[in-house]
Write a protein that holds these residues in place. Sequence first.
Motif, short mmCIF file in Angstrom:
data_model
loop_
_atom_site.label_atom_id
_atom_site.label_comp_id
_atom_site.label_asym_id
_atom_site.label_seq_id
_atom_site.Cartn_x
_atom_site.Cartn_y
_atom_site.Cartn_z
N LYS A 1 44.99 137.00 80.65
CA LYS A 1 45.08 137.26 82.09
C LYS A 1 45.16 135.88 82.74
N ILE A 2 46.31 135.59 83.34
CA ILE A 2 46.51 134.25 83.92
C ILE A 2 45.61 134.07 85.15
N ILE A 3 44.87 132.98 85.17
CA ILE A 3 44.07 132.63 86.35
C ILE A 3 45.06 132.09 87.39
N PRO A 4 45.09 132.67 88.59
CA PRO A 4 46.16 132.29 89.54
C PRO A 4 45.92 130.93 90.22
N VAL A 5 45.69 129.94 89.37
CA VAL A 5 45.43 128.59 89.87
C VAL A 5 46.30 127.62 89.08
N GLU A 6 47.01 126.75 89.78
CA GLU A 6 47.76 125.69 89.10
C GLU A 6 46.87 124.46 89.12
N VAL A 7 46.49 124.00 87.94
CA VAL A 7 45.59 122.85 87.85
C VAL A 7 46.46 121.61 87.67
N VAL A 8 46.42 120.72 88.65
CA VAL A 8 47.24 119.50 88.58
C VAL A 8 46.32 118.32 88.28
N VAL A 9 46.73 117.49 87.33
CA VAL A 9 45.99 116.25 87.03
C VAL A 9 46.92 115.09 87.34
N ARG A 10 46.38 114.09 88.04
CA ARG A 10 47.20 112.92 88.42
C ARG A 10 46.53 111.64 87.94
N ASN A 11 47.34 110.77 87.35
CA ASN A 11 46.87 109.44 86.95
C ASN A 11 47.42 108.37 87.89
N LEU A 12 48.67 108.54 88.30
CA LEU A 12 49.31 107.64 89.27
C LEU A 12 49.75 108.49 90.46
N ALA A 13 49.84 107.85 91.63
CA ALA A 13 50.27 108.59 92.82
C ALA A 13 51.78 108.87 92.75
N ALA A 14 52.16 110.11 93.07
CA ALA A 14 53.58 110.51 93.14
C ALA A 14 53.64 111.84 93.89
N GLY A 15 54.86 112.25 94.22
CA GLY A 15 55.09 113.59 94.76
C GLY A 15 54.28 113.92 96.00
N LEU B 1 52.49 138.68 73.36
CA LEU B 1 53.67 138.67 74.23
C LEU B 1 54.68 137.67 73.70
N LEU B 2 55.95 137.90 74.05
CA LEU B 2 56.98 136.94 73.69
C LEU B 2 57.43 136.21 74.97
N THR B 3 57.42 134.89 74.91
CA THR B 3 57.87 134.09 76.07
C THR B 3 59.25 133.53 75.77
N GLU C 1 48.34 125.68 83.44
CA GLU C 1 47.85 127.02 83.80
C GLU C 1 46.99 127.53 82.65
N PHE C 2 45.98 128.30 82.99
CA PHE C 2 45.05 128.82 82.00
C PHE C 2 44.98 130.33 82.11
N GLY C 3 44.60 130.97 80.98
CA GLY C 3 44.42 132.42 80.98
C GLY C 3 43.13 132.77 80.29
N ILE C 4 42.71 134.02 80.49
CA ILE C 4 41.47 134.50 79.84
C ILE C 4 41.87 135.56 78.83
N GLN D 1 38.53 138.28 74.66
CA GLN D 1 37.12 137.93 74.41
C GLN D 1 36.49 137.15 75.57
N GLY D 2 37.25 136.94 76.62
CA GLY D 2 36.70 136.21 77.78
C GLY D 2 36.82 134.71 77.64
N GLN D 3 37.54 134.24 76.59
CA GLN D 3 37.69 132.80 76.40
C GLN D 3 38.84 132.25 77.25
N ILE D 4 38.63 131.04 77.80
CA ILE D 4 39.71 130.40 78.58
C ILE D 4 40.66 129.68 77.62
N LEU D 5 41.95 130.01 77.70
CA LEU D 5 42.96 129.38 76.84
C LEU D 5 43.99 128.66 77.70
N LEU D 6 44.45 127.51 77.23
CA LEU D 6 45.57 126.84 77.88
C LEU D 6 46.80 127.74 77.71
#
Length: 249
Positions: free
Chosen positions: A82-96, A21-23, A176-179, A182-187
Amino acid sequence: MEKQYEGKAKILYSTENPEVLLTHFKDDATAFNAQKRGTIAEKGKINCQITVALFQWLESKGISTHLIEQSADDQILVKRVKIIPVEVVVRNLAAGSLCRQTGLEEGYKLPFPLVEFYFKNDELGDPLLTRDRLLILAVASEEQLEQLQSLALSINQHLQEFFASCQITLVDFKLEFGIDSQGQILLADEISPDTCRLWDQTEKDPQARVMDKDRFRRDLGQVETAYQQVQKRVLDKLASDTYFFPDNL
Ligand code: TMP
Protein backbone atom coordinates in the motif's frame (compact mmCIF):
# COMPACT_ATOMS: atom_id res chain seq x y z
CA MET A 1 -3.08 -9.49 -16.81
CA GLU A 2 -5.37 -6.79 -15.55
CA LYS A 3 -4.23 -3.20 -15.41
CA GLN A 4 -4.40 -2.01 -11.81
CA TYR A 5 -3.05 1.50 -12.17
CA GLU A 6 -1.45 3.65 -14.84
CA GLY A 7 0.85 6.45 -13.75
CA LYS A 8 2.86 8.90 -15.80
CA ALA A 9 5.91 6.65 -16.18
CA LYS A 10 4.74 3.17 -15.21
CA ILE A 11 1.81 0.76 -15.46
CA LEU A 12 0.98 -1.74 -12.72
CA TYR A 13 -0.67 -5.06 -13.58
CA SER A 14 -2.05 -7.76 -11.33
CA THR A 15 -0.59 -11.27 -11.66
CA GLU A 16 -1.87 -14.76 -10.76
CA ASN A 17 -0.44 -14.22 -7.29
CA PRO A 18 -2.49 -11.62 -5.36
CA GLU A 19 0.62 -10.65 -3.41
CA VAL A 20 2.60 -9.86 -6.59
CA LEU A 21 2.27 -7.03 -9.11
CA LEU A 22 4.02 -6.48 -12.42
CA THR A 23 5.45 -3.01 -13.08
CA HIS A 24 5.96 -1.94 -16.70
CA PHE A 25 8.28 1.04 -17.25
CA LYS A 26 7.14 3.34 -20.07
CA ASP A 27 9.17 5.51 -22.43
CA ASP A 28 6.75 8.40 -21.72
CA ALA A 29 8.20 11.39 -19.96
CA THR A 30 6.32 14.20 -18.24
CA ALA A 31 7.36 17.26 -16.29
CA PHE A 32 5.68 20.06 -14.35
CA ASN A 33 2.78 17.84 -13.32
CA ALA A 34 2.35 16.55 -16.87
CA GLN A 35 2.06 20.01 -18.47
CA LYS A 36 5.06 18.98 -20.56
CA ARG A 37 4.92 15.60 -22.28
CA GLY A 38 7.25 13.63 -24.48
CA THR A 39 8.99 10.31 -24.90
CA ILE A 40 12.58 9.33 -24.25
CA ALA A 41 13.68 6.45 -26.49
CA GLU A 42 14.44 3.25 -24.52
CA LYS A 43 13.74 5.04 -21.20
CA GLY A 44 11.52 2.19 -19.96
CA LYS A 45 14.31 -0.36 -20.33
CA ILE A 46 17.02 1.96 -19.02
CA ASN A 47 15.09 3.04 -15.92
CA CYS A 48 14.05 -0.54 -15.25
CA GLN A 49 17.68 -1.75 -15.38
CA ILE A 50 18.92 1.11 -13.20
CA THR A 51 16.14 0.62 -10.64
CA VAL A 52 16.83 -3.12 -10.41
CA ALA A 53 20.58 -2.52 -10.01
CA LEU A 54 20.12 0.16 -7.33
CA PHE A 55 17.41 -1.72 -5.43
CA GLN A 56 19.62 -4.84 -5.37
CA TRP A 57 22.54 -2.72 -4.21
CA LEU A 58 20.39 -1.22 -1.43
CA GLU A 59 19.10 -4.68 -0.45
CA SER A 60 22.74 -5.77 -0.07
CA LYS A 61 23.09 -2.86 2.40
CA GLY A 62 20.09 -4.00 4.45
CA ILE A 63 17.37 -1.77 2.92
CA SER A 64 14.14 -3.71 2.24
CA THR A 65 12.52 -3.00 -1.13
CA HIS A 66 9.40 -4.23 -2.94
CA LEU A 67 11.51 -5.74 -5.75
CA ILE A 68 11.14 -9.48 -6.37
CA GLU A 69 12.84 -9.87 -9.76
CA GLN A 70 13.19 -8.44 -13.23
CA SER A 71 10.83 -10.27 -15.60
CA ALA A 72 11.63 -8.48 -18.91
CA ASP A 73 13.86 -5.63 -20.07
CA ASP A 74 11.24 -3.09 -19.04
CA GLN A 75 9.33 -5.06 -16.38
CA ILE A 76 9.77 -6.06 -12.77
CA LEU A 77 7.77 -8.21 -10.40
CA VAL A 78 7.17 -6.50 -7.07
CA LYS A 79 5.48 -7.28 -3.75
CA ARG A 80 2.06 -5.71 -3.52
CA VAL A 81 2.26 -2.83 -1.06
CA LYS A 82 0.00 0.00 0.00
CA ILE A 83 1.82 3.09 -1.23
CA ILE A 84 2.17 5.82 1.40
CA PRO A 85 0.99 8.95 -0.47
CA VAL A 86 4.14 10.89 0.37
CA GLU A 87 7.04 11.69 -1.95
CA VAL A 88 10.16 11.74 0.21
CA VAL A 89 12.79 14.03 -1.32
CA VAL A 90 16.39 14.06 -0.10
CA ARG A 91 18.71 16.90 -1.14
CA ASN A 92 22.48 17.17 -0.82
CA LEU A 93 22.99 20.21 -3.06
CA ALA A 94 20.51 22.99 -3.81
CA ALA A 95 18.63 22.62 -7.13
CA GLY A 96 15.13 22.76 -8.61
CA SER A 97 12.28 23.82 -6.36
CA LEU A 98 14.61 24.42 -3.39
CA CYS A 99 16.39 27.15 -5.36
CA ARG A 100 13.11 28.58 -6.65
CA GLN A 101 11.54 28.70 -3.18
CA THR A 102 14.54 29.87 -1.11
CA GLY A 103 16.78 31.79 -3.50
CA LEU A 104 19.71 29.45 -2.74
CA GLU A 105 22.15 29.23 -5.61
CA GLU A 106 22.09 26.03 -7.71
CA GLY A 107 24.85 23.71 -6.50
CA TYR A 108 25.09 25.21 -2.97
CA LYS A 109 26.25 22.37 -0.70
CA LEU A 110 23.68 21.97 2.07
CA PRO A 111 25.16 21.74 5.60
CA PHE A 112 23.22 18.49 6.13
CA PRO A 113 21.05 16.30 3.87
CA LEU A 114 17.60 17.84 3.72
CA VAL A 115 14.64 15.44 3.90
CA GLU A 116 11.30 16.80 2.68
CA PHE A 117 7.82 15.30 2.46
CA TYR A 118 5.54 16.17 -0.46
CA PHE A 119 1.89 15.12 -0.66
CA LYS A 120 1.51 12.68 -3.57
CA ASN A 121 -1.56 14.30 -5.06
CA ASP A 122 -1.57 15.42 -8.70
CA GLU A 123 -4.73 17.51 -8.32
CA LEU A 124 -3.03 19.60 -5.64
CA GLY A 125 0.29 19.64 -7.56
CA ASP A 126 2.20 17.53 -4.97
CA PRO A 127 2.61 20.31 -2.36
CA LEU A 128 5.42 20.41 0.19
CA LEU A 129 3.96 19.47 3.57
CA THR A 130 4.98 20.12 7.14
CA ARG A 131 5.06 17.27 9.65
CA ASP A 132 1.94 18.58 11.36
CA ARG A 133 0.08 18.79 8.05
CA LEU A 134 1.08 15.18 7.38
CA LEU A 135 -0.23 14.13 10.79
CA ILE A 136 -3.46 16.07 10.32
CA LEU A 137 -3.96 14.44 6.89
CA ALA A 138 -3.23 11.09 8.58
CA VAL A 139 -1.15 9.95 5.61
CA ALA A 140 1.42 8.52 8.02
CA SER A 141 1.81 8.16 11.78
CA GLU A 142 4.49 9.99 13.76
CA GLU A 143 6.40 6.72 14.11
CA GLN A 144 6.17 6.04 10.35
CA LEU A 145 7.43 9.54 9.58
CA GLU A 146 10.44 8.91 11.82
CA GLN A 147 11.04 5.64 9.99
CA LEU A 148 10.71 7.31 6.57
CA GLN A 149 13.16 10.03 7.62
CA SER A 150 15.77 7.59 8.85
CA LEU A 151 15.34 5.22 5.88
CA ALA A 152 15.68 8.16 3.47
CA LEU A 153 18.89 9.33 5.16
CA SER A 154 20.38 5.87 5.14
CA ILE A 155 19.45 5.32 1.46
CA ASN A 156 21.02 8.70 0.71
CA GLN A 157 24.31 7.66 2.31
CA HIS A 158 24.46 4.41 0.33
CA LEU A 159 23.44 6.02 -2.97
CA GLN A 160 25.73 9.01 -2.58
CA GLU A 161 28.66 6.66 -2.01
CA PHE A 162 27.64 4.44 -4.91
CA PHE A 163 27.16 7.28 -7.41
CA ALA A 164 30.42 8.92 -6.29
CA SER A 165 32.18 5.68 -7.24
CA CYS A 166 30.65 6.16 -10.73
CA GLN A 167 31.94 9.77 -10.79
CA ILE A 168 28.40 11.05 -10.43
CA THR A 169 27.19 13.56 -7.82
CA LEU A 170 23.83 12.71 -6.31
CA VAL A 171 22.29 16.19 -6.04
CA ASP A 172 18.79 15.15 -4.89
CA PHE A 173 16.22 12.42 -5.42
CA LYS A 174 12.67 11.32 -4.67
CA LEU A 175 11.61 8.10 -2.96
CA GLU A 176 8.29 6.39 -2.41
CA PHE A 177 7.54 3.78 0.22
CA GLY A 178 4.82 1.19 0.70
CA ILE A 179 3.52 -0.98 3.52
CA ASP A 180 3.39 -4.74 2.92
CA SER A 181 0.86 -7.24 4.28
CA GLN A 182 3.01 -7.67 7.43
CA GLY A 183 2.99 -3.92 8.10
CA GLN A 184 6.65 -3.52 7.11
CA ILE A 185 7.75 -0.34 5.29
CA LEU A 186 9.43 -1.20 1.96
CA LEU A 187 11.19 1.07 -0.52
CA ALA A 188 8.96 1.08 -3.64
CA ASP A 189 8.53 2.80 -7.02
CA GLU A 190 11.85 3.44 -8.82
CA ILE A 191 15.24 5.13 -8.54
CA SER A 192 16.36 6.38 -11.94
CA PRO A 193 17.39 9.51 -13.85
CA ASP A 194 13.66 10.35 -13.83
CA THR A 195 13.63 10.62 -10.04
CA CYS A 196 17.16 11.82 -9.23
CA ARG A 197 19.34 14.80 -10.12
CA LEU A 198 22.69 13.42 -11.18
CA TRP A 199 25.69 15.54 -12.16
CA ASP A 200 28.66 14.19 -14.09
CA GLN A 201 31.79 14.87 -12.01
CA THR A 202 33.93 14.75 -15.15
CA GLU A 203 32.10 17.79 -16.62
CA LYS A 204 32.47 21.31 -15.22
CA ASP A 205 29.91 23.02 -17.48
CA PRO A 206 26.61 23.40 -15.56
CA GLN A 207 24.55 22.21 -18.53
CA ALA A 208 26.87 19.51 -19.84
CA ARG A 209 27.08 17.87 -16.39
CA VAL A 210 23.31 17.18 -16.18
CA MET A 211 22.62 13.42 -16.56
CA ASP A 212 18.95 13.28 -15.52
CA LYS A 213 15.41 14.35 -16.38
CA ASP A 214 16.40 18.03 -16.09
CA ARG A 215 17.72 17.58 -19.67
CA PHE A 216 14.10 16.94 -20.68
CA ARG A 217 12.54 19.49 -18.28
CA ARG A 218 14.89 22.26 -19.42
CA ASP A 219 15.20 21.23 -23.12
CA LEU A 220 18.95 20.69 -22.83
CA GLY A 221 18.99 17.99 -25.56
CA GLN A 222 20.94 14.70 -25.51
CA VAL A 223 18.42 13.19 -23.10
CA GLU A 224 18.80 9.58 -24.31
CA THR A 225 22.58 9.79 -24.27
CA ALA A 226 22.56 11.02 -20.68
CA TYR A 227 20.25 8.21 -19.50
CA GLN A 228 22.38 5.63 -21.36
CA GLN A 229 25.52 7.02 -19.74
CA VAL A 230 24.03 6.67 -16.24
CA GLN A 231 22.96 3.12 -17.06
CA LYS A 232 26.43 2.23 -18.34
CA ARG A 233 28.25 3.66 -15.33
CA VAL A 234 25.91 2.02 -12.82
CA LEU A 235 26.01 -1.41 -14.48
CA ASP A 236 29.78 -1.29 -15.10
CA LYS A 237 30.35 -0.37 -11.47
CA LEU A 238 28.25 -3.25 -10.18
CA ALA A 239 29.78 -5.73 -12.64
CA SER A 240 33.26 -4.81 -11.39
CA ASP A 241 32.21 -5.07 -7.75
CA THR A 242 33.32 -8.47 -6.54
CA TYR A 243 31.51 -8.03 -3.23
CA PHE A 244 28.19 -7.40 -4.99
CA PHE A 245 28.67 -10.18 -7.55
CA PRO A 246 30.95 -12.74 -5.80
CA ASP A 247 30.87 -14.89 -8.98
CA ASN A 248 33.21 -12.34 -10.55
CA LEU A 249 36.01 -13.52 -8.26
P1 TMP B 1 12.26 19.40 -7.15
O1 TMP B 1 13.51 20.17 -6.97
O2 TMP B 1 11.52 19.71 -8.42
O3 TMP B 1 11.37 19.53 -5.93
O4 TMP B 1 12.67 17.86 -7.25
C1 TMP B 1 13.41 17.23 -6.26
C2 TMP B 1 13.78 15.82 -6.72
O5 TMP B 1 12.63 15.00 -6.82
C3 TMP B 1 14.46 15.75 -8.08
O6 TMP B 1 15.49 14.79 -8.02
C4 TMP B 1 13.39 15.29 -9.02
C5 TMP B 1 12.49 14.46 -8.15
N1 TMP B 1 11.10 14.58 -8.52
C6 TMP B 1 10.39 13.45 -8.90
O7 TMP B 1 10.94 12.35 -8.94
N2 TMP B 1 9.08 13.58 -9.21
C7 TMP B 1 8.42 14.77 -9.17
O8 TMP B 1 7.23 14.82 -9.47
C8 TMP B 1 9.17 15.93 -8.77
C9 TMP B 1 8.50 17.28 -8.72
C10 TMP B 1 10.49 15.78 -8.45
